[in-house]
Write a protein that holds these residues in place. Structure first.
Motif, mmCIF file in Angstrom:
data_model
loop_
_atom_site.group_PDB
_atom_site.id
_atom_site.type_symbol
_atom_site.label_atom_id
_atom_site.label_comp_id
_atom_site.label_asym_id
_atom_site.label_seq_id
_atom_site.Cartn_x
_atom_site.Cartn_y
_atom_site.Cartn_z
ATOM 1 N N GLU A 3 0.845 -1.191 0.000
ATOM 2 C CA GLU A 3 0.000 0.000 0.000
ATOM 3 C C GLU A 3 0.880 1.240 0.000
ATOM 4 O O GLU A 3 1.754 1.391 0.855
ATOM 5 C CB GLU A 3 -0.909 0.016 1.231
ATOM 6 C CG GLU A 3 -1.857 1.208 1.277
ATOM 7 C CD GLU A 3 -2.752 1.187 2.499
ATOM 8 O OE1 GLU A 3 -3.521 2.145 2.685
ATOM 9 O OE2 GLU A 3 -2.671 0.205 3.276
ATOM 10 N N ASP A 5 0.850 5.368 0.049
ATOM 11 C CA ASP A 5 -0.030 6.466 0.448
ATOM 12 C C ASP A 5 0.700 7.806 0.304
ATOM 13 O O ASP A 5 1.699 8.057 0.976
ATOM 14 C CB ASP A 5 -0.476 6.268 1.900
ATOM 15 C CG ASP A 5 -1.502 7.292 2.343
ATOM 16 O OD1 ASP A 5 -2.312 7.734 1.498
ATOM 17 O OD2 ASP A 5 -1.496 7.656 3.525
ATOM 18 N N LYS A 6 0.206 8.616 -0.629
ATOM 19 C CA LYS A 6 0.715 9.977 -0.845
ATOM 20 C C LYS A 6 2.235 9.993 -1.002
ATOM 21 O O LYS A 6 2.945 10.760 -0.346
ATOM 22 C CB LYS A 6 0.274 10.900 0.294
ATOM 23 C CG LYS A 6 -1.231 11.094 0.346
ATOM 24 C CD LYS A 6 -1.646 12.070 1.439
ATOM 25 C CE LYS A 6 -3.154 12.284 1.438
ATOM 26 N NZ LYS A 6 -3.587 13.213 2.513
ATOM 27 N N GLU A 19 2.326 12.790 -4.599
ATOM 28 C CA GLU A 19 1.341 12.162 -3.718
ATOM 29 C C GLU A 19 0.591 11.013 -4.398
ATOM 30 O O GLU A 19 -0.641 10.978 -4.450
ATOM 31 C CB GLU A 19 0.356 13.214 -3.190
ATOM 32 C CG GLU A 19 1.038 14.262 -2.318
ATOM 33 C CD GLU A 19 0.064 15.138 -1.566
ATOM 34 O OE1 GLU A 19 -1.128 15.171 -1.919
ATOM 35 O OE2 GLU A 19 0.490 15.793 -0.586
ATOM 36 N N SER A 21 -0.915 7.400 -4.664
ATOM 37 C CA SER A 21 -1.452 6.376 -3.777
ATOM 38 C C SER A 21 -1.941 5.193 -4.610
ATOM 39 O O SER A 21 -2.547 5.380 -5.674
ATOM 40 C CB SER A 21 -2.620 6.922 -2.939
ATOM 41 O OG SER A 21 -2.185 7.960 -2.087
ATOM 42 N N GLN A 23 -2.690 0.508 -4.275
ATOM 43 C CA GLN A 23 -2.648 -0.732 -3.518
ATOM 44 C C GLN A 23 -2.461 -1.895 -4.475
ATOM 45 O O GLN A 23 -2.966 -1.883 -5.596
ATOM 46 C CB GLN A 23 -3.934 -0.945 -2.708
ATOM 47 C CG GLN A 23 -4.140 0.042 -1.574
ATOM 48 C CD GLN A 23 -5.394 -0.262 -0.772
ATOM 49 O OE1 GLN A 23 -6.295 -0.958 -1.232
ATOM 50 N NE2 GLN A 23 -5.457 0.258 0.441
ATOM 51 N N THR A 57 4.254 7.287 2.494
ATOM 52 C CA THR A 57 4.275 6.012 3.203
ATOM 53 C C THR A 57 4.232 4.835 2.232
ATOM 54 O O THR A 57 3.461 4.848 1.268
ATOM 55 C CB THR A 57 3.081 5.911 4.173
ATOM 56 O OG1 THR A 57 3.108 7.024 5.061
ATOM 57 C CG2 THR A 57 3.136 4.626 4.983
#
Length: 213
Positions: A3, A5-6, A19, A21, A23, A57
């Motif tokens: 995953e 994220d940003k 950014e 994102s 999955q 992340t």
């Protein structure tokens, strides 16, 4: 499984990703599309901790549980199960096919080699051939097979079919889809519709930003 994220990425002061994102779940095929320079290769390098500075992340479901790996060095990400096949393949061209495989082998080299060769049977006849004397498609098969020797838990592939003869493109596609059917998650940067048509999700990168899903 993976995953993001940003996630932003920078080459020095220049920002290349904004950014992002996404999955990739267990057994999923997620395809990244976009024009040259859109950020596909940069995203895969950012996930591996290569060449770029990142913010954001990266969460990964490791055997020991979920972890955030954005601060990890590349070798630690690889040991945790991220398998990366670069666009330029990065083979040892002076070594034979078998030697290239064994360079990446873990403790159970024989079983790993058998698995890789079953997936790419063309390589069985080329084990003694130097990588420099292989076609582009054969080299790409070897690059993927070598990565499989590390027992990855997810594969990140950068343009695996670029500049390859159509008959070998189909063979590579079928091998990767067989991995997916066996439960291997795949994140593939690839313009070829042969992958997009079989993907669980297709993400379009435009100027470093995700525009579709």
């Amino acid at each position: 499984m993976l995953e993001v994220d940003k996630l932003s990425a920078f080459y020095g002061p220049a920002q290349a990703l904004f950014e992002v994102s996404l999955q990739v779940g267990p057994g999923e095929l997620v395809v990244l599309q976009g024009l040259n320079g859109a950020g596909k290769s940069t995203l895969l390098k950012a996930l591996m901790g290569l060449e770029v500075r990142t913010e954001g992340t990266i969460r990964y479901q490791s055997p020991g549980g979920p972890v955030s790996m954005e601060r990890w060095e590349t070798h630690r990400r690889a040991r945790a199960g991220l398998g990366y096949v670069a666009e330029d393949r990065r083979l040892f061209t002076g070594l034979t096919v078998r030697e290239n495989l064994l360079v990446a082998a873990g403790p159970d080299a024989r079983a790993q080699e058998a698995r890789a060769l079953d997936l790419f049977p063309v390589l069985k006849k080329l084990l003694k051939r130097p990588a420099a004397q292989m076609s582009g498609g054969e080299q790409q098969m070897l690059a993927i097979a070598r990565t499989l020797m590390t027992n990855p838990r997810i594969l990140l592939l950068d343009e695996p079919c670029e500049g390859i003869a159509p008959v070998l493109v189909e063979s590579i596609r079928d091998s990767l889809l067989a991995l997916k059917q066996g439960g291997m998650p795949l994140l593939v940067a690839e313009q070829n519709r042969l992958f997009a048509d079989r993907a669980d999700r297709v993400l379009l990168l435009v100027a470093g930003k995700v525009r579709g899903s």
